[in-house]
Design an enzyme around this catalytic site. Sequence first.
Site, PDB file in Angstrom:
ATOM      1  N   GLY A 136      -5.545 -58.312  39.525  1.00  0.00           N
ATOM      2  CA  GLY A 136      -5.625 -57.495  40.730  1.00  0.00           C
ATOM      3  C   GLY A 136      -5.747 -56.015  40.450  1.00  0.00           C
ATOM      4  N   ARG A 159      57.370 -47.997  44.882  1.00  0.00           N
ATOM      5  CA  ARG A 159      57.205 -48.674  46.165  1.00  0.00           C
ATOM      6  C   ARG A 159      58.165 -48.105  47.216  1.00  0.00           C
ATOM      7  NH1 ARG A 159      53.927 -52.505  46.744  1.00  0.00           N
ATOM      8  NH2 ARG A 159      53.691 -52.569  44.492  1.00  0.00           N
ATOM      9  N   ARG A 185      49.140 -61.509  45.301  1.00  0.00           N
ATOM     10  CA  ARG A 185      49.291 -60.061  45.171  1.00  0.00           C
ATOM     11  C   ARG A 185      47.960 -59.370  45.481  1.00  0.00           C
ATOM     12  NH1 ARG A 185      50.623 -57.877  39.262  1.00  0.00           N
ATOM     13  NH2 ARG A 185      48.347 -57.905  39.121  1.00  0.00           N
ATOM     14  N   LYS A 230       9.105 -49.592  21.958  1.00  0.00           N
ATOM     15  CA  LYS A 230       9.560 -49.598  20.570  1.00  0.00           C
ATOM     16  C   LYS A 230       8.686 -48.674  19.725  1.00  0.00           C
ATOM     17  CE  LYS A 230      10.055 -52.553  16.486  1.00  0.00           C
ATOM     18  NZ  LYS A 230      10.103 -53.924  15.954  1.00  0.00           N
ATOM     19  N   ASP A 259       8.279 -62.065  35.391  1.00  0.00           N
ATOM     20  CA  ASP A 259       7.196 -61.559  34.546  1.00  0.00           C
ATOM     21  C   ASP A 259       7.532 -61.808  33.071  1.00  0.00           C
ATOM     22  OD1 ASP A 259       5.050 -60.106  33.488  1.00  0.00           O
ATOM     23  OD2 ASP A 259       5.187 -58.585  35.066  1.00  0.00           O
ATOM     24  N   ILE A 260       6.559 -62.265  32.319  1.00  0.00           N
ATOM     25  CA  ILE A 260       6.738 -62.502  30.882  1.00  0.00           C
ATOM     26  C   ILE A 260       5.912 -61.515  30.059  1.00  0.00           C
ATOM     27  CG2 ILE A 260       6.516 -64.172  29.004  1.00  0.00           C
ATOM     28  CD1 ILE A 260       8.683 -64.840  31.076  1.00  0.00           C
ATOM     29  N   PHE A 275      55.340 -57.509  44.847  1.00  0.00           N
ATOM     30  CA  PHE A 275      56.754 -57.800  45.080  1.00  0.00           C
ATOM     31  C   PHE A 275      57.615 -56.550  44.962  1.00  0.00           C
ATOM     32  CE2 PHE A 275      56.362 -59.068  40.456  1.00  0.00           C
ATOM     33  CZ  PHE A 275      57.117 -58.026  39.925  1.00  0.00           C
ATOM     34  N   GLY A 287      38.026 -35.410  59.560  1.00  0.00           N
ATOM     35  CA  GLY A 287      37.080 -35.460  58.446  1.00  0.00           C
ATOM     36  C   GLY A 287      37.000 -36.808  57.776  1.00  0.00           C
ATOM     37  N   ARG A 312      -0.522 -67.012  34.133  1.00  0.00           N
ATOM     38  CA  ARG A 312       0.746 -66.941  33.400  1.00  0.00           C
ATOM     39  C   ARG A 312       0.547 -66.391  31.991  1.00  0.00           C
ATOM     40  NH1 ARG A 312       5.279 -71.561  33.974  1.00  0.00           N
ATOM     41  NH2 ARG A 312       5.957 -71.114  36.093  1.00  0.00           N
ATOM     42  N   HIS A 356      39.817 -40.480  51.910  1.00  0.00           N
ATOM     43  CA  HIS A 356      40.016 -40.526  50.458  1.00  0.00           C
ATOM     44  C   HIS A 356      40.346 -41.943  49.972  1.00  0.00           C
ATOM     45  CE1 HIS A 356      39.487 -36.294  50.053  1.00  0.00           C
ATOM     46  NE2 HIS A 356      40.490 -36.004  50.846  1.00  0.00           N
TER      47      HIS A 356
END
Length: 515
Positions: A35, A436, A511, A135, A123-124, A464, A303, A63, A274
């Site tokens: 194409g 806590r 938890r 490379k 794609d291959i 806990f 905000g 292919r 935040h």
Amino acid sequence: MTIRRALISVSDKRGVLTFAQALASAGVELLSTGGTARTLRDGGLDVTDVADVTGFPEIMDGRVKTLHPAIHGALLRRPGVDDATLETHSITPIDLLVVNLYPFAETINQADVSIEAAIEQIDIGGPAMLRAAAKNHASVTVVVNPDDYESIGTLVSQRQAPDATLRRRLAALAFAHTAAYDSAIADYLKSSVELAPQTDDFSIGGHRADTLRYGENPHQAASFYRTAKRVPGSIAAASMLQGKALSYNNIADGDAALECVRAFEQPACVIVKHANPCGVAVSATLDAAYDAAFATDPTSAFGGIIAFNRGVTGALAERIVERQFVEVVIAPEFDEASIAVFATKKNIRVLETGALQSIPPAQEIKAVSGGFLVQDRDDGRISESDLKVVTERQPTASEIRDLLFAWQVVKFVKSNAIVFCRDAHTIGIGAGQMSRVYSTRIAAIKAADEGLAVKGSVMASDAFFPFRDGLDSAAEHGITAVIQPGGSMRDDEVIAAANEHGLAMVFTGMRHFRH
């Protein structure tokens, strides 16, 4: 390094004809396939088919077309080292490779695409050529991004060659392109089978959706990337209806707000500041949910980011802009009246997500020095049947409802996390503390500052209680019921404290740390 010969084979044909015309005007010989060759010929250019170079036709429905020594030898040759080999086999060097890959991401984002159709878009030959050229970037220029066409075309038109630094930069982009491509394929195939994230090799790939002004702070560079597979109803897939460009913190906080509000079935509002919810509520109407969420902590809501799980009306939009300064408003949809209201505040970012579908299972990634951590996203949920009552007093039906609501909220609060709530809206939130007990005190302080009565509320803890002092503090402030994972060495001591204060307490066995 003069560019005399270029191979062009692209799926994304944006700008390729103009680029090829610039190359041809500079005397560059053009090779191409399928194409792309048709596009260039239709533009009036002379193009040599790769099949004429290899002496072998394209086979297997295209292919196999570029996997040939005449192509890879031309890309991998080393001047002064492989000259005799090229002469023996009549191979002419390729100096410029222009390739981008089959539209795999676009294919998997189509509705109801079959795995067979997706695999056909792997794609291959393209990645093989890109890797060869990248490379050998000491001798070959490789281009994967149409955004680079103009600069490279200008150089070639001026009979200049890309210097070594530019060739290396383009090679790095090529390897990043193939890495992201392979990552998208791996993620897609993993999603079709039961494959845990704890594999020996883990990759992550994405395409840059936006270059942000800065990161968390102005001295940090940042970009926003989207994964190949589109996730409907997410921040990454949302449409921006108006407002300034999103910042790094807008995106992070918006995601936190959206994921929290998604957890509720009733009309819900979540306000985030935040990365922490500062107000969450569900109610019979979205307007009432917003009022209750805002009332939790109007100071922090200033905000902030507001997320809804229902469509926003003009009346609700008026309520928001009259009441507070807001950075971002997120909802599945906005009616015309609400859009008109927000248009009077041009800086407000308005994000429309579409229906808040369930997010498929995924992994979360956190960078550390020299590596990264990968874990399943915290999708853990519980229902009333999962609760284990551990105190002498049973929670009432209304307390059960509030405990389950508070448990949904605490999952989205930074640890150590404490949430007070009553009547399906938050009363106080303590987040991100090293103790806590201090999170509990902060939740109480915030409630008191806003004139909200803690007495009669329930409390959720993301983990806990290691000591009874957390329960003593809760009782002191008027908490009547507690939900927590359990599992402490001192559970008996904590349960005894709850009984002494006449509290009801349930264990979840789950938890929700959030760091």
